[in-house]
Enzyme design. Structure first.
Site, short mmCIF file in Angstrom:
data_model
loop_
_atom_site.label_atom_id
_atom_site.label_comp_id
_atom_site.label_asym_id
_atom_site.label_seq_id
_atom_site.Cartn_x
_atom_site.Cartn_y
_atom_site.Cartn_z
N LYS A 59 8.35 -66.67 44.17
CA LYS A 59 9.53 -65.83 43.91
C LYS A 59 10.46 -65.82 45.11
CE LYS A 59 7.13 -62.91 40.56
NZ LYS A 59 5.80 -63.54 40.62
N ARG A 60 10.71 -66.99 45.66
CA ARG A 60 11.51 -67.09 46.88
C ARG A 60 13.00 -66.93 46.57
NH1 ARG A 60 7.22 -66.11 48.90
NH2 ARG A 60 6.19 -67.36 50.49
#
Length: 296
Positions: free
Chosen positions: A106-107
Site C-alpha cells: 500500500k505504498r
C-alpha cells in the site's frame, strides 16, 4: 502483459484465489518455534527464520493449487531486518515455484520518494552505477490518495518491467466508508478514484482493490469497470463468502483474484495440529477454490 500472465496462471490452476502470507509469531506452529529458538534463542533472527519456514511450508503445500501469493509487508517489517529478510526469501521462493507475487505494501508518496518505492519493489535501483533488481515482486498494492503524482512512478515501472499494480478503491475494513463513501459531486468518493484509475493507464497493468465485505459496491464497480482486474480481500476470516465475491468476476468468469490469509495460514489451529499445518492449509485452499468456482 502482467495481468495476462496472472490470468493465465489462474486458468491453468482453475483457481482464482491468492494465498495471503501475513504471518505473526502467534500463528507459527510450536515445532517451528522450538526449532528456531533452540538454534537462535528468542531473538529477531529466530523470528525471521520462523516466518520463512512457515511460509515455505505453506507454499510447498499449496503451490500446485494456487496461482499467486500476497505477502503483506507490515508483518515482516515488525520484526526488523530479519523479518524483512524473510520477506525477500519468501518472494524468491514463491517465484521459484512459478507463483505470481503480489506485495501488499500500500505504498504511496510523491516525486522522488515514490520513485524510490517503485524502484525497490517493481524496478531497479542504481548501485554504484549498476542497475539491480531489489525485491522484484510481480505486483504491488498502491494508495492513490496523493493523486497521479504518487502513482505515476509505479505505472512507469509497470510498463518498463512488465509489472502491475492494484490501486486501493474500496477497501474491506469496517471504517472504509469514513472517507471512501463520502458523496462528491453526486457520487461516492471511491467511484471518483475508480474513474481516475481508468484514466491512468492500461488495463493490462493497473487493477483495483475492492473488498469482499461490500458485495453491492463490488457489483457496482464491476459494471463501471468491466475490463479492469480486481483484487478482492476480505474472504474468510473477515467475513466474505463465495456469493459475496461473485460480482467481482467479469462476464467470462475471469478478471478477479480473491484473497484469503488467516483462514488458510491458521487452518491448523482448529485442529490443534501444527505438525500438519500444510495439510490443513491445502484443505482450506481447496474448500475456498471449490466454493468460488461453484458460484462463477
Amino acid at each position: 502483459m502482467s495481468f495476462l500472465i496472472l490470468q493465465q496462471k489462474i486458468n491453468s490452476k482453475k483457481n482464482p484465489t491468492v494465498m495471503g502470507l501475513d504471518p505473526k509469531l502467534e500463528f507459527i506452529p510450536k515445532h517451528i518455534a522450538d526449532e528456531v529458538i533452540n538454534k537462535f534463542g528468542k531473538t529477531k533472527k529466530a523470528a525471521g527464520e520462523a516466518l520463512f519456514l512457515f511460509n515455505k511450508g505453506l507454499i510447498d503445500a499449496c503451490c500446485d493449487l494456487i496461482p499467486a501469493i500476497k505477502p503483506q509487508s507490515a508483518y515482516y517489517e515488525m520484526y526488523g531486518l530479519d523479518g524483512i529478510e524473510a520477506l525477500y526469501k519468501t518472494v524468491e521462493y514463491a517465484k521459484s515455484k512459478d507463483l505470481y507475487v503480489i506485495l501488499d505494501g500500500k505504498r504511496n508518496d510523491i516525486g522522488a520518494t515514490a520513485e524510490a518505492y517503485s524502484s525497490a519493489y517493481l524496478g531497479e535501483a542504481d548501485i554504484f552505477g549498476e542497475k539491480q533488481k531489489i525485491l522484484d515482486a510481480d505486483c504491488l498494492t498502491v494508495n492513490a490518495y496523493l493523486g497521479i503524482d504518487g502513482v505515476k512512478p509505479f505505472i512507469d515501472n509497470c510498463v518498463k518491467f512488465d509489472k502491475s499494480i492494484f490501486v486501493l478503491v474500496k477497501t474491506s475494513n469496517k471504517s472504509s466508508g469514513d472517507f471512501q463513501d463520502i458523496i462528491v459531486g453526486g457520487r461516492p468518493f471511491y467511484e471518483k478514484v475508480a474513474g481516475k484509475v481508468m484514466e491512468w493507464g492500461s488495463i493490462d497493468n493497473i487493477g483495483v482493490v475492492i473488498g469482499a465485505t461490500y458485495p453491492q459496491q463490488l457489483a457496482d464497480l464491476r459494471k463501471m469497470m468491466p475490463n479492469t482486474f480486481f483484487l478482492v480481500p476480505g474472504f474468510g476470516a473477515q467475513g466474505g463468502a463465495a456469493n459475496d465475491v461473485k460480482p467481482a468476476f467479469d462476464e467470462n468468469g475471469g478478471g478477479a483474484l480473491i484473497n484469503s490469509s488467516r483462514a488458510i495460514m491458521c487452518a491448523w489451529v482448529k485442529q490443534n495440529d501444527g505438525e500438519n499445518f500444510g495439510k490443513y492449509a491445502r484443505e482450506e485452499v481447496i474448500r475456498m477454490r471449490d466454493a468460488i468456482m461453484e458460484v462463477i
